[in-house]
Design a protein around this motif. Structure first.
Motif, PDB file in Angstrom:
ATOM      1  N   ASP A 305       0.845  -1.193   0.000  1.00  0.00           N
ATOM      2  CA  ASP A 305       0.000   0.000   0.000  1.00  0.00           C
ATOM      3  C   ASP A 305       0.879   1.242   0.000  1.00  0.00           C
ATOM      4  O   ASP A 305       1.694   1.438  -0.893  1.00  0.00           O
ATOM      5  CB  ASP A 305      -0.947  -0.035   1.205  1.00  0.00           C
ATOM      6  CG  ASP A 305      -2.183   0.827   1.007  1.00  0.00           C
ATOM      7  OD1 ASP A 305      -2.052   2.052   1.076  1.00  0.00           O
ATOM      8  OD2 ASP A 305      -3.278   0.277   0.789  1.00  0.00           O
ATOM      9  N   ASN A 306       0.755   2.086   1.023  1.00  0.00           N
ATOM     10  CA  ASN A 306       1.540   3.321   1.071  1.00  0.00           C
ATOM     11  C   ASN A 306       3.036   3.034   1.098  1.00  0.00           C
ATOM     12  O   ASN A 306       3.477   1.998   1.611  1.00  0.00           O
ATOM     13  CB  ASN A 306       1.184   4.131   2.316  1.00  0.00           C
ATOM     14  CG  ASN A 306      -0.214   4.718   2.289  1.00  0.00           C
ATOM     15  OD1 ASN A 306      -0.669   5.261   3.277  1.00  0.00           O
ATOM     16  ND2 ASN A 306      -0.914   4.630   1.158  1.00  0.00           N
ATOM     17  N   ILE A 307       3.812   3.984   0.566  1.00  0.00           N
ATOM     18  CA  ILE A 307       5.264   3.813   0.518  1.00  0.00           C
ATOM     19  C   ILE A 307       5.928   5.151   0.812  1.00  0.00           C
ATOM     20  O   ILE A 307       5.431   6.213   0.428  1.00  0.00           O
ATOM     21  CB  ILE A 307       5.707   3.264  -0.861  1.00  0.00           C
ATOM     22  CG1 ILE A 307       7.222   3.003  -0.899  1.00  0.00           C
ATOM     23  CG2 ILE A 307       5.305   4.213  -1.990  1.00  0.00           C
ATOM     24  CD1 ILE A 307       7.676   2.264  -2.155  1.00  0.00           C
ATOM     25  N   THR A 308       7.032   5.090   1.528  1.00  0.00           N
ATOM     26  CA  THR A 308       7.854   6.274   1.747  1.00  0.00           C
ATOM     27  C   THR A 308       9.306   5.826   1.774  1.00  0.00           C
ATOM     28  O   THR A 308       9.607   4.642   1.626  1.00  0.00           O
ATOM     29  CB  THR A 308       7.459   6.993   3.056  1.00  0.00           C
ATOM     30  OG1 THR A 308       8.082   8.277   3.100  1.00  0.00           O
ATOM     31  CG2 THR A 308       7.845   6.194   4.292  1.00  0.00           C
ATOM     32  N   GLY A 309      10.224   6.767   1.955  1.00  0.00           N
ATOM     33  CA  GLY A 309      11.637   6.417   1.932  1.00  0.00           C
ATOM     34  C   GLY A 309      12.460   7.347   2.784  1.00  0.00           C
ATOM     35  O   GLY A 309      11.995   8.386   3.250  1.00  0.00           O
ATOM     36  N   ARG A 310      13.715   6.939   3.000  1.00  0.00           N
ATOM     37  CA  ARG A 310      14.673   7.760   3.718  1.00  0.00           C
ATOM     38  C   ARG A 310      15.803   8.151   2.767  1.00  0.00           C
ATOM     39  O   ARG A 310      16.015   7.502   1.748  1.00  0.00           O
ATOM     40  CB  ARG A 310      15.235   7.013   4.934  1.00  0.00           C
ATOM     41  CG  ARG A 310      14.154   6.637   5.943  1.00  0.00           C
ATOM     42  CD  ARG A 310      14.743   6.148   7.256  1.00  0.00           C
ATOM     43  NE  ARG A 310      15.285   7.240   8.043  1.00  0.00           N
ATOM     44  CZ  ARG A 310      16.584   7.460   8.253  1.00  0.00           C
ATOM     45  NH1 ARG A 310      17.479   6.647   7.701  1.00  0.00           N
ATOM     46  NH2 ARG A 310      16.994   8.459   8.987  1.00  0.00           N
TER      47      ARG A 310
END
Length: 389
Positions: A305-310
């Motif tokens: 589902d949702n995705i983010t990153g560093r």
């Protein structure tokens, strides 16, 4: 034998899969991502909040649906979904969508530099099933309506300016948005079983009131490879639908989260449990993760589902159902659980976002322990997040 079964066998037998994998190989060292040991070690038992974390990490609850946020008179919204963080002096702001029908919108939590909550307020109300969205380089939050003929709403996380609809970005079942400041475009996913990936080019960068909406075009086979973009003739035509106006449009099985960094767009599709990577400079589409391309029964990430990153290249992908985990995909293409919420079996994890300094991770359990949109819980996780891959 179906195609995914064949591909799974290829992945297991060869270790990697030649699905245009050179792109992901150049990014992360292997293609596609495979299960392995995560950089933070195994998950420990549930803490007092029911969250399983690696050693050194802690969680706290920062808001609950239908309750006043600590030290404020703001009632936190139901069905918390997509979110993002914005700098605010020595602190930051976390915004969170409400995926409720007809009474949806966006709320914001304002944090001091030491992590104390110092305010909460609404920045959008009376909209419809606000699912995911995306932050813009000019400091606004794009909140997307996940309904047929839905709109993108541009909102002010700081609460200074009113929100406004951006119909030029298309009227369809929106999911997520990701800004590409290098090409000055906004990518948009569509949550339909035959949804598309779109690219909006504003007439003036920083002003989304007018511009051109394109759709990604490529044949269904091969799965990966070069793509092109073509204009959607009538972005506001609800009868024809944006996904049906260009015959060459590539269709994806349930578009979900989107995240842009360093010339690449990462986006997810829930129908086939994939994480895709689009190299914007090369115009090439590839697969970063597919649960059908790992040994049977070993997939740590399902219900993508949702995705983010560093900044170090690590991706964090939330599960809609699955094991109620946020999984980590490292820059060397290893996928492993990072956290798990227990006792929330009828819920989904939404809105993962890092504070501007990358030291705090925010996310929600949309329906909490009682599987009710009025029982959502929003968490914060702190700990020794790594800076280097």
């Amino acid at each position: 034998m179906d195609r995914r079964t064949f591909l799974r066998g290829t992945a297991v037998g060869a270790g990697t899969v030649a699905l245009g994998g050179s792109l992901w190989t150049s990014v992360a060292g292997a293609a596609p991502a495979q299960p392995g040991a995560g950089p933070y070690g195994a998950l420990l038992g549930p803490d007092a909040n029911g969250v399983r974390l690696p050693a050194g990490f802690t969680s706290r609850v920062v808001a609950r649906s239908g309750r006043f946020v600590t030290r404020t008179l703001h009632l936190w919204h139901g069905a918390p979904d997509g979110g993002a963080c914005f700098p605010d002096g020595d602190g930051w702001i976390y915004v969170s969508n409400s995926e409720l029908p007809l009474v949806g919108g966006v709320s914001a939590l304002r944090f001091a530099g030491d992590g104390r909550i110092r305010g909460a307020y609404s920045i959008l109300g009376g909209t419809n099933v606000n699912c995911a969205g995306g932050a813009t380089p000019w400091g606004t939050w794009l909140s997307c309506e996940e309904v047929p003929f839905g709109q993108v709403w541009e909102t002010d996380p700081y609460g200074r300016n009113g929100a406004g609809a951006r119909p030029a970005m298309g009227r369809f079942k929106h999911e997520a948005a990701a800004a590409d400041p290098d090409r000055r475009v906004i990518y948009l996913t569509e949550d339909e079983g035959d949804g598309c990936l779109y690219r909006f080019t504003p007439d003036t960068w920083g002003n989304l009131s007018s511009g051109r909406l394109d759709v990604l075009c490529a044949p269904a086979e091969p799965v990966t490879g070069p793509v092109t973009w073509r204009p959607v003739p009538r972005p506001g035509d609800w009868l024809a639908g944006t996904r049906n106006q260009v015959a060459e449009a590539r269709h994806f099985d349930g578009g979900e989260g989107a995240h842009y960094r360093d010339g690449r767009l990462w986006f997810t599709t829930k129908g086939d449990n994939r994480v895709w990577v689009y190299d914007a400079a090369a115009g090439v589409l590839d697969i970063a993760y597919d649960d059908g391309l790992v040994p049977a029964g070993t997939a740590p990430l399902t219900g993508v589902d949702n995705i983010t990153g560093r900044p170090n290249g690590d991706l964090f992908v939330a599960e809609d159902g699955g094991d109620m985990q946020i999984c980590l995909i490292t820059a060397d293409a290893t996928v492993a659980p990072f956290l798990q919420v227990t006792g929330h079996d009828g819920s989904e994890i939404t809105g993962p976002a890092f504070s501007p300094d990358g030291r705090r991770l925010y996310f929600s359990s949309q329906r909490g322990t009682s599987n009710s949109p009025l029982a959502g819980v929003t968490f914060e996780v702190t700990g020794p997040f790594r800076d280097a891959a």
